[in-house]
Scaffold this motif. Structure first.
Motif, short mmCIF file in Angstrom:
data_model
loop_
_atom_site.label_atom_id
_atom_site.label_comp_id
_atom_site.label_asym_id
_atom_site.label_seq_id
_atom_site.Cartn_x
_atom_site.Cartn_y
_atom_site.Cartn_z
N THR A 88 0.83 -1.21 0.00
CA THR A 88 0.00 0.00 0.00
C THR A 88 0.86 1.25 0.00
O THR A 88 0.53 2.24 -0.67
N SER A 89 1.96 1.23 0.73
CA SER A 89 2.84 2.40 0.80
C SER A 89 3.48 2.69 -0.56
O SER A 89 3.60 3.85 -0.97
N PHE A 90 3.88 1.64 -1.29
CA PHE A 90 4.43 1.86 -2.63
C PHE A 90 3.36 2.48 -3.54
O PHE A 90 3.67 3.34 -4.37
N GLN A 91 2.12 2.06 -3.38
CA GLN A 91 1.03 2.60 -4.19
C GLN A 91 0.79 4.08 -3.90
O GLN A 91 0.41 4.85 -4.79
N GLN A 92 1.04 4.48 -2.65
CA GLN A 92 0.76 5.85 -2.23
C GLN A 92 1.99 6.75 -2.26
O GLN A 92 1.88 7.96 -2.05
N SER A 93 3.16 6.19 -2.51
CA SER A 93 4.41 6.95 -2.44
C SER A 93 4.60 7.85 -3.66
O SER A 93 4.19 7.50 -4.77
N SER A 94 5.26 8.98 -3.44
CA SER A 94 5.52 9.92 -4.52
C SER A 94 6.68 9.48 -5.40
O SER A 94 6.93 10.10 -6.45
N GLU A 95 7.41 8.44 -4.99
CA GLU A 95 8.52 7.90 -5.77
C GLU A 95 8.67 6.42 -5.43
O GLU A 95 8.05 5.96 -4.46
N PRO A 96 9.43 5.66 -6.19
CA PRO A 96 9.53 4.22 -5.93
C PRO A 96 10.42 3.89 -4.71
O PRO A 96 11.31 3.05 -4.78
N LYS A 97 10.18 4.57 -3.63
CA LYS A 97 10.86 4.33 -2.36
C LYS A 97 9.85 4.54 -1.24
O LYS A 97 8.97 5.41 -1.34
N ILE A 98 9.99 3.77 -0.18
CA ILE A 98 9.17 3.98 1.01
C ILE A 98 10.10 3.98 2.22
O ILE A 98 11.29 3.70 2.12
N ILE A 99 9.54 4.33 3.38
CA ILE A 99 10.33 4.41 4.61
C ILE A 99 9.96 3.24 5.53
O ILE A 99 8.78 3.01 5.81
N LEU A 100 10.98 2.51 5.97
CA LEU A 100 10.81 1.49 7.00
C LEU A 100 11.57 1.95 8.24
O LEU A 100 12.71 2.40 8.13
N GLN A 101 10.95 1.84 9.40
CA GLN A 101 11.64 2.23 10.62
C GLN A 101 11.18 1.38 11.80
O GLN A 101 10.07 0.82 11.79
N THR A 102 12.04 1.28 12.78
CA THR A 102 11.69 0.57 14.01
C THR A 102 10.60 1.33 14.75
O THR A 102 10.64 2.55 14.84
N ASP A 103 9.63 0.59 15.26
CA ASP A 103 8.62 1.21 16.13
C ASP A 103 9.24 1.36 17.51
O ASP A 103 9.50 0.38 18.20
N MET A 104 9.49 2.62 17.90
CA MET A 104 10.18 2.88 19.17
C MET A 104 9.22 3.10 20.34
O MET A 104 9.67 3.40 21.45
N ARG A 105 7.92 2.94 20.12
CA ARG A 105 7.00 2.99 21.25
C ARG A 105 7.33 1.84 22.20
O ARG A 105 7.57 0.71 21.76
N ALA A 106 7.30 2.11 23.49
CA ALA A 106 7.78 1.14 24.46
C ALA A 106 7.03 -0.18 24.40
O ALA A 106 7.62 -1.25 24.57
N ASN A 107 5.71 -0.13 24.15
CA ASN A 107 4.94 -1.37 24.13
C ASN A 107 5.18 -2.20 22.88
O ASN A 107 4.70 -3.33 22.78
N PHE A 108 5.93 -1.65 21.91
CA PHE A 108 6.32 -2.41 20.73
C PHE A 108 7.84 -2.61 20.67
O PHE A 108 8.36 -3.03 19.64
N ASN A 109 8.54 -2.32 21.76
CA ASN A 109 10.00 -2.36 21.72
C ASN A 109 10.56 -2.85 23.06
O ASN A 109 10.88 -2.04 23.94
N PRO A 110 10.70 -4.18 23.24
CA PRO A 110 11.22 -4.72 24.50
C PRO A 110 12.62 -4.20 24.86
O PRO A 110 12.93 -4.05 26.03
N THR A 111 13.45 -3.94 23.84
CA THR A 111 14.79 -3.42 24.12
C THR A 111 14.70 -2.06 24.80
O THR A 111 15.38 -1.80 25.80
N ARG A 112 13.84 -1.19 24.28
CA ARG A 112 13.67 0.12 24.90
C ARG A 112 13.07 -0.02 26.30
O ARG A 112 13.45 0.70 27.23
N MET A 113 12.12 -0.93 26.46
CA MET A 113 11.48 -1.11 27.75
C MET A 113 12.52 -1.47 28.83
O MET A 113 12.42 -1.03 29.98
N ASN A 114 13.53 -2.22 28.44
CA ASN A 114 14.59 -2.59 29.38
C ASN A 114 15.39 -1.37 29.83
O ASN A 114 15.79 -1.27 31.00
N ILE A 115 15.62 -0.41 28.93
CA ILE A 115 16.34 0.81 29.29
C ILE A 115 15.48 1.69 30.19
O ILE A 115 15.98 2.34 31.12
#
Length: 217
Positions: free
Chosen positions: A173-200
């Motif tokens: 869906t993101s490729f379909q909506q993107s202004s160019e043939p690239k999209i952004i992938l990133q880590t979800d840094m919200r604590a409830n989706f990131n056990p590593t962050r929760m430990n810190i």
């Protein structure tokens, strides 16, 4: 050796389950950690929909003020804030900076603690149709850690992704909506989706408990 604050309530401004690691620490002192009815996303989101205004401590104060507004009789307030980027000393490493603010409204005092760690899976890439998705998912520890997908040049954001099928659909869906043939992938840094962050966050909480048990003569 009962702690002077034993039996009191601490109203915690969070919506990302940080109480799971902090409430047990407060319980050791006899304090109850209660969720304040506050939408902390209004002060900034990691996925970029809301920009954080001001520094870490400013944001923490805004969160505790919101907790006070929601709980006018509360004496003790707590807020947490994290930020991610190059390590201030070892620049080529990513780092996680976690901060906690404990407020005593009766005594008009603040206790501020912070924890800086290179233990983080924070990452963001531009992703093309022929790039290796599995390599990035392995890098961030998916699905134990969350993924965020965004088209370029579009405000659309896909979060709460927990399966490979959901990730693939968000990418299509993101490729379909993107202004160019690239999209952004990133880590979800919200604590409830990131056990590593929760430990810190827990390590920062341990510093706060140390401060609460360090009494003036």
């Amino acid at each position: 050796n009962r702690h002077p604050l034993s039996g009191e309530n601490v109203f915690f401004a969070t919506k990302h389950s940080k109480e799971k690691v902090l409430a047990p620490l407060f319980e050791k002192l006899g304090l109850r950690c209660i969720l304040a009815d506050v939408d902390t996303d209004q002060f900034g989101t990691f996925s970029g929909e809301v920009e954080r205004v001001g520094g870490v401590r400013d944001t923490l104060r805004l969160k505790t003020l919101a907790a006070a507004d929601a709980n006018p009789a509360a004496r003790f307030l707590l807020a947490s804030e994290g930020s991610f980027g190059p390590h201030p000393v070892i620049g080529f490493l990513q780092s996680d900076h976690e901060a906690l603010l404990f407020v005593d409204r009766k005594l008009d005092t603040e206790i501020y603690v912070e924890e800086l760690s290179a233990e983080t899976n924070h990452a963001e890439i531009e992703f093309g149709p022929t790039d290796d998705l599995n390599a990035f998912l392995l890098q961030i520890g998916f699905p134990e850690h969350g993924l965020i997908v965004k088209p370029k040049g579009n405000s659309l954001v896909f979060k709460n992704i927990k399966t490979l099928q959901e990730a693939q659909q968000a990418i299509i869906t993101s490729f379909q909506q993107s202004s160019e043939p690239k999209i952004i992938l990133q880590t979800d840094m919200r604590a409830n989706f990131n056990p590593t962050r929760m430990n810190i966050i827990k390590k920062a909480g341990e510093k706060l408990i140390d401060a609460l048990t360090s009494f003036c003569p």
